[in-house]
Design a protein around this motif. Structure first.
Motif, short mmCIF file in Angstrom:
data_model
loop_
_atom_site.label_atom_id
_atom_site.label_comp_id
_atom_site.label_asym_id
_atom_site.label_seq_id
_atom_site.Cartn_x
_atom_site.Cartn_y
_atom_site.Cartn_z
N GLU A 121 38.19 37.78 29.28
CA GLU A 121 39.49 38.14 29.74
C GLU A 121 40.52 37.72 28.68
OE1 GLU A 121 37.31 36.51 31.57
OE2 GLU A 121 37.03 38.15 33.00
N THR B 64 42.75 41.19 26.62
CA THR B 64 44.28 40.89 26.92
C THR B 64 44.85 41.03 25.37
OG1 THR B 64 44.27 39.69 28.76
CG2 THR B 64 46.22 39.54 27.41
N SER C 84 41.10 46.68 29.19
CA SER C 84 40.49 45.94 30.21
C SER C 84 39.41 45.24 30.33
CB SER C 84 40.42 46.98 31.57
OG SER C 84 39.41 47.79 31.13
N HIS C 85 39.01 44.19 30.96
CA HIS C 85 37.81 43.46 30.79
C HIS C 85 36.63 44.45 30.88
CE1 HIS C 85 37.95 43.01 35.29
NE2 HIS C 85 36.61 42.81 35.06
N THR D 105 36.67 47.58 29.93
CA THR D 105 36.37 48.36 28.75
C THR D 105 35.65 47.18 27.56
OG1 THR D 105 38.41 49.66 28.97
CG2 THR D 105 37.64 49.46 26.76
#
Length: 197
Positions: A36, A40, A45-46, A48
């Motif tokens: 995560e 970020t 996104s996680h 992705t």
């Protein structure tokens, strides 16, 4: 044209995720950094992240260099021995990638060597490189698949270059990696060719 753009965009995203991950691993440590946090930092996104790297380990392991190296091997002149062809191909490949990727390679190598969670997978990655080199040597010789001799040659080359890369990383990358790998493969050549450079 759209296909080329999409391919370039994917490569750019993959590189961005990896670059941010390596920076976080340096700052916080591999084990302490979460997917995560990497996502970020990279602005994705996680989900992705997992599309590009199905497991966290792969963000360290991934490189695009082996296929490039295989192409260099296949294109070497037919008169060269397998070892000479690989030695020249590795030299050309490293000279191409080190000017932009040296720091990334150094960080990834140190992580692979020092992180218990990655050490076992490093052996698997070396086996994949061995198979890729053996396959490239076979293609260069016009053979349908690697035979025992080609597989042994590839294994010896991976072992010798691995020693050079490990020593280079342990010294903080202060030596020239191209020269270190070239010297290692020259030492391998000297086993069968006394007095080889």
């Amino acid at each position: 044209m759209n296909g080329d753009w999409r391919t370039a965009k994917k490569a750019q995203t993959r590189r961005s995720i990896q670059d941010h991950a390596l920076r976080l691993f340096l700052a916080k440590g591999y084990e302490e950094t979460t997917v995560e946090e990497i996502a970020t930092a990279a602005g994705v996104s996680h989900m992705t992240f997992f599309r590009y790297f199905p497991r966290k380990e792969e963000v360290v392991e991934y490189d695009e260099y082996d296929p490039i190296m295989a192409d260099f091997i296949v294109s070497r002149p037919p008169g060269e021995s397998p070892l000479e062809a690989v030695r020249a191909a590795m030299r050309a490949g490293l000279e191409q990638i080190l000017p932009t990727d040296r720091e990334s390679i150094l960080i990834r190598t140190n992580l692979l060597l020092s992180t218990p969670a990655l050490q076992a997978r490093n052996w698997i990655a070396q086996e994949a490189t061995r198979d890729l080199i053996a396959g490239a040597l076979s293609r260069r010789a016009g053979a349908p698949a690697p035979d025992l001799a080609t597989s042994v040659q590839a294994a010896a080359i991976v072992a010798a270059s691995g020693v050079a890369i490990t020593a280079w990383a342990a010294e903080g990358g202060t030596r020239d990696l191209t020269t270190a790998v070239d010297d290692a493969l020259a030492a391998l050549a000297a086993i069968t060719t006394p007095g080889a450079p």
